[in-house]
Motif scaffolding. Structure first.
Motif: not given
Ligand code: FES
Length: 113
Positions: A26, A62-64, A66, A88, A90, A92
């Motif tokens: 993260t 980045l991750n989506e 939520d 939150q 993360i 890549q």
């Protein structure tokens, strides 16, 4: 390893910094590991907004976000369309540039003053 370029922040990182972190980490953990002492009042469980960062470059890599993060982010100081809670977000494989907002809202801390 992807790099995180951190824009200058008066207290936490006056000169700015470029740090490396492994994909899957993260952003919050990566910053802390490199002595950039971003607030993380809830310990990284998406229950505060003190770890808020603005991802100036690489936001889409980045991750989506939520739903929980989205709900918390609504309360962050200085919210932008590129805001994330760094605990939150993360990394890549791609480099990102982040800005740590000037203020964060830490209700727990404010209560002590
Ligand atoms: Fe509390 Fe990230 S440390 S939401």
């Amino acid at each position: 390893m992807p790099k995180i370029t951190v824009l200058p922040h008066t207290e936490l990182c006056p000169q700015g910094a470029v740090i490396e972190a492994e994909a899957g980490t993260t952003i919050c953990d990566a910053l802390l590991k490199h002595d950039i002492d971003i607030d993380n009042a809830c310990g990284g469980v998406c229950a505060c907004t003190t770890c808020h960062v603005v991802v100036r470059e690489g936001f889409k890599t980045l991750n989506e976000i939520d739903e929980d993060e989205d709900d918390m982010l609504d309360r962050a100081w200085g919210l932008t369309p590129q805001s994330r809670l760094s605990c939150q977000a993360i990394l890549q494989a791609t480099d990102v540039t982040v800005e740590i907002p000037k203020y964060s809202i830490n209700l727990a801390k404010e209560g002590h003053h």
